[in-house]
Design a protein around this motif. Structure first.
Motif, PDB file in Angstrom:
ATOM      1  N   SER A  93      62.769  31.214  39.034  1.00 53.34           N
ATOM      2  CA  SER A  93      64.033  31.923  38.809  1.00 53.34           C
ATOM      3  C   SER A  93      64.590  31.572  37.432  1.00 53.34           C
ATOM      4  O   SER A  93      65.479  30.740  37.298  1.00 53.34           O
ATOM      5  CB  SER A  93      65.044  31.562  39.898  1.00 53.34           C
ATOM      6  OG  SER A  93      64.556  31.883  41.180  1.00 53.34           O
ATOM      7  N   GLY A  94      64.060  32.178  36.411  1.00 52.17           N
ATOM      8  CA  GLY A  94      64.574  31.958  35.064  1.00 52.17           C
ATOM      9  C   GLY A  94      63.719  30.997  34.256  1.00 52.17           C
ATOM     10  O   GLY A  94      62.987  30.166  34.784  1.00 52.17           O
ATOM     11  N   PHE A  95      63.834  31.103  32.919  1.00 53.37           N
ATOM     12  CA  PHE A  95      63.062  30.269  31.996  1.00 53.37           C
ATOM     13  C   PHE A  95      63.382  28.785  32.132  1.00 53.37           C
ATOM     14  O   PHE A  95      62.457  27.960  32.075  1.00 53.37           O
ATOM     15  CB  PHE A  95      63.304  30.731  30.555  1.00 53.37           C
ATOM     16  CG  PHE A  95      62.750  32.089  30.255  1.00 53.37           C
ATOM     17  CD1 PHE A  95      61.385  32.289  30.137  1.00 53.37           C
ATOM     18  CD2 PHE A  95      63.592  33.181  30.093  1.00 53.37           C
ATOM     19  CE1 PHE A  95      60.861  33.543  29.857  1.00 53.37           C
ATOM     20  CE2 PHE A  95      63.081  34.437  29.819  1.00 53.37           C
ATOM     21  CZ  PHE A  95      61.722  34.620  29.700  1.00 53.37           C
ATOM     22  N   PRO A  96      64.649  28.375  32.290  1.00 54.26           N
ATOM     23  CA  PRO A  96      64.908  26.930  32.405  1.00 54.26           C
ATOM     24  C   PRO A  96      64.197  26.290  33.591  1.00 54.26           C
ATOM     25  O   PRO A  96      63.667  25.177  33.472  1.00 54.26           O
ATOM     26  CB  PRO A  96      66.436  26.870  32.565  1.00 54.26           C
ATOM     27  CG  PRO A  96      66.937  28.113  31.909  1.00 54.26           C
ATOM     28  CD  PRO A  96      65.907  29.146  32.214  1.00 54.26           C
ATOM     29  N   ASN A  97      64.159  26.968  34.724  1.00 52.81           N
ATOM     30  CA  ASN A  97      63.480  26.411  35.900  1.00 52.81           C
ATOM     31  C   ASN A  97      61.981  26.301  35.673  1.00 52.81           C
ATOM     32  O   ASN A  97      61.347  25.318  36.062  1.00 52.81           O
ATOM     33  CB  ASN A  97      63.761  27.281  37.130  1.00 52.81           C
ATOM     34  CG  ASN A  97      65.189  27.162  37.611  1.00 52.81           C
ATOM     35  OD1 ASN A  97      66.043  26.669  36.901  1.00 52.81           O
ATOM     36  ND2 ASN A  97      65.456  27.630  38.819  1.00 52.81           N
ATOM     37  N   MET A  98      61.406  27.307  35.041  1.00 58.11           N
ATOM     38  CA  MET A  98      59.967  27.276  34.784  1.00 58.11           C
ATOM     39  C   MET A  98      59.612  26.154  33.799  1.00 58.11           C
ATOM     40  O   MET A  98      58.573  25.509  33.933  1.00 58.11           O
ATOM     41  CB  MET A  98      59.504  28.630  34.234  1.00 58.11           C
ATOM     42  CG  MET A  98      59.467  29.727  35.284  1.00 58.11           C
ATOM     43  SD  MET A  98      58.740  31.277  34.687  1.00 58.11           S
ATOM     44  CE  MET A  98      60.131  31.989  33.826  1.00 58.11           C
ATOM     45  N   THR A  99      60.477  25.903  32.832  1.00 56.53           N
ATOM     46  CA  THR A  99      60.249  24.799  31.894  1.00 56.53           C
ATOM     47  C   THR A  99      60.350  23.461  32.605  1.00 56.53           C
ATOM     48  O   THR A  99      59.552  22.550  32.364  1.00 56.53           O
ATOM     49  CB  THR A  99      61.269  24.869  30.746  1.00 56.53           C
ATOM     50  OG1 THR A  99      61.201  26.152  30.132  1.00 56.53           O
ATOM     51  CG2 THR A  99      60.989  23.799  29.708  1.00 56.53           C
TER      52      THR A  99
END
Length: 840
Positions: free
Chosen positions: A788-794
C-alpha cells in the motif's frame, strides 16, 4: 558513485592489492562504533581492546599499516620506472646520433628538423637517485605482481642488435599511427640497397622508441593516479571516522603522517610530473618533429585507449550487472509474479537477452514458445481484453460514445488495478483509444461526437495542463534540495536534538519523515530517512523492537506526509486538477496540518504500545552535518521558500501568474539555468508518474465529455439522495480507503475522484471539493499492507547486516490496519470541521 566503487573502477588491475583497503577500514570504523556505544557487548577477545584502547589508537594503527603498504609499493614501482626512463633516454640519444650520421651522408635530408635531447629530472630524494651507468641491473622479480604492466619491458636489447632485424620490427609495429611522420624527410625517389637497409633500421628503431615512450608515459600517469586515489582514500576514510566516532582526527593525521609520507610529498609529486613532462618532450623529439602540443594530444589519446582496454573486464562486469537488472525487470513485466529473475540469463560475449521458453511436442515435431504466453499475467490480460470487447459490442447505454467510454473506463481500471502491464503504458493507451473509439463530444449544443482530428486535439490538450507543470515544479524542488543535501542537513539537525530516549527518537524520526515527504515526495523521503538512521540500526541488537518501530514509523509517517502539501504525492496533484476552484496552498495547509499532526501522534502512541521499543534499548545519537551552509545551498533554499510562498498566494496573484503551473516554471528555469541541476537530473525525473497523471487527466476529460460521468452520477445520486453530506463523506472515505489499500494510491485517485466530484456537485447543497479533499486524504491514509504505497514497499525490503528483513507482513497488518482506521477517524472528524471552516 561510492568511493569503494571508485577505487574498484579506477585502479590499475595489476596493482589492485596495493591500494588502500577502504572497505576494510570502513568495517573497522563500524566495529569501533559498536565498541564505543556498547562496551558491554561482545566476546571475551574483543573486550580488552574495547576497554583499554582508544578508537583513535586502533584506527591509527590500521592506517599506518595501509600507509606503509602504499609507500613500499610506490618506492619499488618508481625505481623500476625511472630505470626504464634512463634506458629510454640512452636509446633516444643513440637514435639521434645514428640519425645524425645518416644525415651527414645525405646533407639535404632533415636539415631543418629540430633536435631535442630531453634532460632527466633530478630527485631531491636519495631513494630515487639512480646510476646512469650502462651496467644497470635488471629487475629479477618478473613474476612478482608489483611488476604490474612492466614485464613486457624486461627483455632489453642493445640499439645495434635492434638494427639487425628491421623486417621483424616493422611487422610488429604496423599499428602505430604516426609512423609516416617519423621518416617523411628521409624518403627518396631512388636509393641504393645499402641506403634502404640503413633507413629501414632507423625507421624500425624509431617505431620501437615510440612504443616505449607511450608505455612509460601511461605507467607514469597511472602511478600519479595511484598517489591521488590513495590520498583521497585516506581523506575520505578519516572523514567517515570523525563523523561516526565523533572525533577530529582527519586534519591531524593527514598533516602529520600522510603528507610527510614519501609518495605524498610535494617534491615527490613534482619529480613524477617532471618525468611525465620528459616523456612528452621525448615523444615530441622522436615523433612529432618538436610539436609538444601534438605530442601531448597523442599521448593522452593513447592513455585513454589504454585505460579503456586495460579495465575492460571491470566495466563489462558493471554493464553486465546493469543489464541483468533490466532483464529481471523485463521478465517481471512479461511474466508477472510467475517470473523467476534467476532464469533471465545474459549469455554469450554479446550478452544477449534470453527470455524463458518452453517446448511442446506435436506430430510435426517439438516447438519452442515463450513462457509468458501461458502465464497468469497473460491469462489476466486475455480476460480483461475479452471483457472490453464485450462492453464494446453488447449495448448497455443508449449513446455509442458513452458505451465506448464505459468499455474504455473498465479496461483502463482493470489494467491499472492488476498491473498486468506497466501503469504508464496503460496511461498511454488512453489517448489512443479515446480517438479511435470517438468518445469525445463538442461543447456546443447539441453536443455531437467529435471526429478523430478534433478528438486528438482535445485529448492531448487534456493531458498537458498546468497540473503537469505543477508536478514538474515539485520534482525540480525535490531534486535541488536533495542534490545540495539540504534535506539531509535539516533532517540530521532535527534528529540530533532528539537525544537517546526511544520514544522521543521515534517521534522525531516520524516528524522528519512526514516533513521530508511534504517537501521532496513520499517516494524519496523514506530512502533519505533510512539512510540517516543507518548508524542507529547498526548498533541496535538483532531483532530489536526499536528497529521495527522506527522503520515502521518512518513508513507510516511518510504516508501521512503524502497528504501534507499539494506536491507531496501525485494523487494530490490529480485532486487539484479536478477541484474547481482549485484550493490554495493556504487552504490546503489549514486542513491537512491538524489532520496530519493528530494522526502522527495517534500512530506514535500505537507503535509505542505495540512494540514497546524502550525495553533494553541503547540509542546512538544522530550527529548533525557540521559543514557550513554554502552559497548554492542558500540560493536553493531561498528559491524554494519563495516558490512555496507564491503557490500559497496563487489566488491573490492570479491576475499576474494565472495558475500555480506557471509559478512552477520559476524554479525550473532558475535551477537548470544556473547549472545547479543538469540535463541528467531532468532525464532522471519520474516521467512514468507524469505520464500516469497525464493519462488520468485525459481519462477524466473523456468520461466527462462523453456524458458517461453525468449518467453514472445521476444513478448514484438517486440512491444516496437521502444521505446527508456527512454521511456521503463517511461512505466515500471508507470506500476509497479500502480500494487504495489494494491498488496504487494514484490509481485510486484517478478512478474514483472524478466520480466523487460529480456526485458532490449534484447534491442539493453542492460540496464537490469537500468530498474530493476527503477522498484524496484517504488515498494517502491507505497503509494497511506492505504494497500500500511506496513508503511501505521501501520499508518491507529494508534488511539488517545479516540479510534478514526487519519487518514482516504481519507487522504491517497488525499496525497498518489500526493506523489507517485512526487516520480515517481523524479525517471524518477534525478534517471535516476544517474543510467546512475553510469554505469547501
Amino acid at each position: 558513485m561510492k568511493f569503494s566503487h571508485s577505487i574498484q573502477f579506477n585502479a590499475v588491475p595489476d596493482w589492485s592489492s596495493h591500494y588502500i583497503a577502504y572497505s576494510n577500514l570502513k568495517k573497522l570504523i563500524y566495529q569501533l562504533e559498536k565498541s564505543v556505544h556498547q562496551s558491554n557487548v561482545g566476546d571475551a577477545e574483543s573486550r580488552p581492546l574495547i576497554q583499554q584502547e582508544d578508537p583513535e589508537i586502533v584506527f591509527a594503527r590500521a592506517l599506518d599499516v595501509e600507509l606503509e603498504k602504499i609507500s613500499s609499493f610506490y618506492v619499488v614501482k618508481e625505481k623500476e620506472l625511472i630505470d626504464d626512463v634512463q634506458s629510454l633516454l640512452r636509446d633516444v640519444g643513440a637514435f639521434e646520433d645514428e640519425s645524425a650520421g645518416a644525415d651527414e651522408l645525405r646533407p639535404a635530408a632533415r636539415s631543418s628538423e629540430p633536435q631535442l635531447r630531453p634532460s632527466l629530472p633530478r630527485s631531491q630524494s636519495t631513494r630515487s637517485r639512480i646510476s646512469t651507468e650502462d651496467g644497470v641491473e635488471e629487475s629479477e622479480d618478473e613474476g612478482d605482481e608489483t611488476a604490474g604492466l612492466t614485464t613486457n619491458r624486461k627483455r632489453r636489447t642493445s640499439f645495434s642488435r635492434r638494427r639487425a632485424a628491421p623486417s621483424a620490427m616493422l611487422a610488429s609495429t604496423t599499428d602505430m599511427t604516426a609512423s609516416t611522420d617519423l621518416t617523411r624527410s628521409w624518403r627518396r625517389d631512388s636509393m641504393a640497397f645499402d641506403d634502404y637497409a640503413e633507413q629501414a633500421a632507423i625507421f624500425s628503431s624509431g617505431i620501437v622508441l615510440k612504443k616505449k615512450i607511450i608505455n612509460l608515459y601511461v605507467q607514469l600517469c597511472e602511478l600519479k593516479s595511484y598517489v591521488q586515489l590513495n590520498r583521497t582514500g585516506f581523506s575520505k576514510v578519516l572523514k567517515k571516522f570523525d563523523k561516526i566516532i565523533d572525533r577530529e582526527m582527519r586534519s591531524k593525521y593527514i598533516t602529520v603522517h600522510v603528507d610527510t609520507a614519501y609518495p605524498f610529498r610535494l617534491d615527490t609529486t613534482k619529480e613524477l610530473e617532471d618525468y611525465i613532462s620528459t616523456m612528452v618532450q621525448t615523444y615530441a623529439a622522436v615523433v612529432t618533429n618538436g610539436d609538444q602540443e601534438a605530442a601531448t594530444r597523442d599521448l593522452r589519446s593513447h592513455l585513454r585507449e589504454h585505460v579503456v582496454w586495460e579495465r575492460n573486464t571491470v566495466w563489462r562486469e558493471l554493464i553486465g550487472l546493469e543489464r541483468r537488472a533490466e532483464a529481471a525487470s523485463l521478465g517481471h513485466t512479461l511474466l508477472g509474479r510467475d517470473a523467476d529473475p534467476q532464469k533471465l540469463l545474459l549469455q554469450g560475449d554479446d550478452e544477449r537477452l534470453l527470455l524463458p521458453t518452453k517446448e511442446i511436442s506435436t506430430p510435426l515435431g517439438r516447438f519452442k514458445y515463450p513462457s509468458w504466453l501461458f502465464s497468469s499475467t497473460m491469462f489476466t490480460l486475455m480476460v480483461i481484453v475479452s471483457l472490453f470487447l464485450m462492453l464494446i459490442f453488447i449495448p448497455i447505454l443508449e449513446k455509442p460514445e458513452q458505451q465506448n467510454c464505459l468499455a474504455l473506463l473498465v479496461l483502463v481500471s482493470l489494467l491499472w488495478a492488476t498491473e498486468s502491464i506497466p501503469l504508464f503504458v496503460t496511461s498511454l493507451l488512453i489517448p489512443f483509444l479515446c480517438v479511435v473509439l470517438k468518445v469525445f463530444r463538442g461543447n456546443e449544443e447539441p453536443r455531437r461526437r467529435l471526429c478523430s482530428k478534433d478528438a486528438t486535439a482535445a485529448v492531448f490538450a487534456a493531458m498537458w495542463t498546468p497540473v503537469i507543470m505543477l508536478l514538474l515544479g515539485g520534482f525540480t524542488l525535490a531534486a535541488a534540495l536533495s542534490k545540495c543535501s539540504i534535506d539531509k542537513r535539516i533532517a540530521t539537525f532535527v534528529l540530533s536534538k532528539a537525544g537517546t530516549k526511544p520514544s522521543t527518537v521515534l517521534i522525531a524520526n516520524m516528524a522528519v519523515a512526514a516533513v521530508a515527504s511534504m517537501l521532496i515526495s513520499n517516494v524519496a523521503a523514506p530512502v533519505l530517512c533510512f539512510g540517516i538512521i543507518e548508524p542507529m540500526l547498526r548498533n541496535l541488537p538483532a531483532g530489536s523492537d526499536m528497529s521495527k518501530a522506527v522503520i515502521m514509523g518512518i513508513a507510516l509517517a511518510s504516508n501521512i506526509g503524502g497528504m501534507l502539501s499539494p506536491i507531496a504525492s501525485p494523487q494530490n496533484v490529480v485532486a487539484i486538477g479536478i477541484m474547481e476552484p482549485a484550493p490554495t496552498w493556504g487552504q490546503w495547509f489549514f486542513i491537512v496540518i491538524p489532520v496530519g499532526l493528530i494522526s502522527l501522534t495517534l500512530i506514535w502512541v500505537l507503535l509505542l504500545v505495540t512494540f514497546r521499543p524502550g525495553r533494553g534499548t541503547t540509542i546512538v545519537p544522530i550527529r548533525p552535518v557540521r559543514d557550513p551552509f554554502t552559497g548554492i545551498q542558500w540560493f536553493v533554499s531561498v528559491v524554494t521558500l519563495c516558490t512555496i510562498g507564491l503557490w500559497c498566494a496563487s489566488h491573490q496573484l492570479e491576475s499576474v501568474f494565472g495558475d500555480m503551473g506557471v509559478i512552477a516554471i520559476i524554479p525550473i528555469v532558475l535551477f537548470f539555468g544556473v547549472g545547479i541541476l543538469t540535463k541528467e537530473d531532468f532525464n532522471n525525473f519520474p516521467w512514468t508518474i507524469i505520464i500516469l497523471a497525464a493519462g488520468g487527466l485525459s481519462l477524466g476529460k473523456a468520461v466527462n465529455s462523453s456524458g458517461l460521468l453525468h449518467t453514472v452520477t445521476e444513478a448514484i445520486t438517486i440512491r444516496v439522495q437521502d444521505f446527508s453530506l456527512y454521511g456521503l463523506l463517511v461512505v466515500f472515505s471508507c470506500l476509497i480507503l479500502v480500494i487504495a489499500t489494494f491498488i496504487s494510491h494514484t490509481v485510486a485517485a484517478l478512478i474514483i475522484l472524478p466520480l466523487v466530484y460529480d456526485v458532490g456537485k449534484g447534491l442539493d447543497e453542492p460540496h464537490p471539493n469537500l468530498l474530493v479533499m476527503a477522498g484524496v486524504l484517504m488515498c494517502s491514509a491507505a497503509m494497511a499492507l506492505p504494497t500500500s504505497g511506496f513508503p511501505n514497499m521501501t520499508a518491507i525490503m529494508k534488511e539488517d547486516p545479516a540479510g534478514q528483513r526487519y519487518l514482516q507482513v504481519k507487522h504491517f497488518i497488525s499496525r497498518g490496519v489500526p493506523s489507517s482506521l485512526l487516520t480515517l477517524a481523524v479525517v471524518v472528524t477534525v478534517g471535516y470541521g476544517a474543510m467546512r471552516v475553510s469554505g469547501m
